[in-house]
Design a protein around this motif. Sequence first.
Motif, PDB file in Angstrom:
ATOM      1  N   SER A  42       0.720  -1.285  -0.105  1.00  0.00           N
ATOM      2  CA  SER A  42       0.051  -0.228  -0.079  1.00  0.00           C
ATOM      3  C   SER A  42       1.178   0.964   0.688  1.00  0.00           C
ATOM      4  O   SER A  42       2.271   1.467   0.247  1.00  0.00           O
ATOM      5  CB  SER A  42      -1.018  -0.172   1.279  1.00  0.00           C
ATOM      6  N   VAL A  43       0.187   2.280   0.041  1.00  0.00           N
ATOM      7  CA  VAL A  43       0.990   3.669  -0.527  1.00  0.00           C
ATOM      8  C   VAL A  43       1.617   4.373   1.265  1.00  0.00           C
ATOM      9  O   VAL A  43       2.554   4.098   1.291  1.00  0.00           O
ATOM     10  CB  VAL A  43       0.155   4.681  -0.730  1.00  0.00           C
ATOM     11  N   ASP A  44       0.778   3.357   1.924  1.00  0.00           N
ATOM     12  CA  ASP A  44       1.207   3.706   3.222  1.00  0.00           C
ATOM     13  C   ASP A  44       2.494   3.090   3.764  1.00  0.00           C
ATOM     14  O   ASP A  44       3.021   3.451   4.230  1.00  0.00           O
ATOM     15  CB  ASP A  44       0.122   4.081   4.255  1.00  0.00           C
ATOM     16  N   THR A  45       2.543   1.618   3.611  1.00  0.00           N
ATOM     17  CA  THR A  45       3.413   0.980   3.644  1.00  0.00           C
ATOM     18  C   THR A  45       5.076   0.906   3.401  1.00  0.00           C
ATOM     19  O   THR A  45       5.312   1.437   3.489  1.00  0.00           O
ATOM     20  CB  THR A  45       3.159  -0.971   2.987  1.00  0.00           C
ATOM     21  N   LEU A  46       4.923   1.441   1.721  1.00  0.00           N
ATOM     22  CA  LEU A  46       5.733   1.495   1.550  1.00  0.00           C
ATOM     23  C   LEU A  46       6.907   2.961   1.575  1.00  0.00           C
ATOM     24  O   LEU A  46       7.704   3.301   1.048  1.00  0.00           O
ATOM     25  CB  LEU A  46       5.789   1.421  -0.202  1.00  0.00           C
ATOM     26  N   ARG A  47       5.805   4.460   1.985  1.00  0.00           N
ATOM     27  CA  ARG A  47       6.280   5.435   2.591  1.00  0.00           C
ATOM     28  C   ARG A  47       6.814   4.831   3.811  1.00  0.00           C
ATOM     29  O   ARG A  47       7.833   5.641   4.018  1.00  0.00           O
ATOM     30  CB  ARG A  47       4.684   6.243   3.042  1.00  0.00           C
TER      31      ARG A  47
END
Length: 323
Positions: A42-47
């Motif tokens: 997810s975006v948050d995980t990769l961020r």
Amino acid sequence: MPFARLASATTATCHIGLGLAAIGRPGYINLGRDEDLGTDRSVDTLRTRTHELLDAAYAQGVRYFDVARSYGRSEEFLADWLNAHPEIDDIVVGSKWGYTYTADWSTTAEQHEVKDHSLATFERQRAESIELLGDRLDLYQIHSVTPDSPALTDKDLHARLAEAAAQGLTIGFSTSGPAQADAIRVALEITVDGERLFRTVQSTYNALETSAAPALAEAHDAGLTVIVKEGMANGRLAEPYAPDALKAVAAETSLGCDAVALALILREPWAGVVLSGAATTVQLASNLHAAVVDLDDDQLTRLAALVEEPQVYWERRGQLPWH
């Protein structure tokens, strides 16, 4: 030039940079991504993963960070980290324009990025990069120039790039494909008002693909900073995929195949910055051991035997799946 910061840095790893191609988007062509990233991309995980890598890299002396408009949200992730660390002022930030990310955060998109080296794309993507990175953007590179790229002959584009340089932005280019050396040599001849346009070149160079070396040496001698990308050949030089000869040399050094592969590049006198494309902090720590690898003549001879013909190397790279 911003790269003077690297020239004057005292950290042992200042000439190893961190590229965010592999973690700024969920899909990429590197081998081993299932093990490195798992299923939650997810975006948050990769961020979060990106910020952890940036924290670890800076703490261990890395001072160059490399992103691109086409690396998903890499610019956004880097900008968030920079905004959270306003006290950090000794790094160099490089980005690239010329490809547009089109996968919409999918690993199964039919097309992940679209190449366009037109002046209109430069204007649009420069505005997008500046909106995110502001005055933290030091270096802006044309992404993956080949000998037939219109960016090498577009005088209007050259004039706009020169204007950006006059406003304080360092202008560079990256290369890809079996004719990298040809593209580099053409780019070295481009001038605007008698001044050489490009101040940096970023090219693929590794134990398997060495064809750009003479041209990169010429670029270095002409005063350009040379940045090396894909030093791990998209994972082909990392465990467990590495050739037996590389595994043997790594065992002799008691370090990883990745450290040996990157150390081989750091030995080149023209190599200003060698990029780590680590996707985990463990990989990053292992990559950074390249700074202390010492290879003898016998080991260098065995590693030299790994070189492939450029056409063979790039055909194989082109067959790597996005995953």
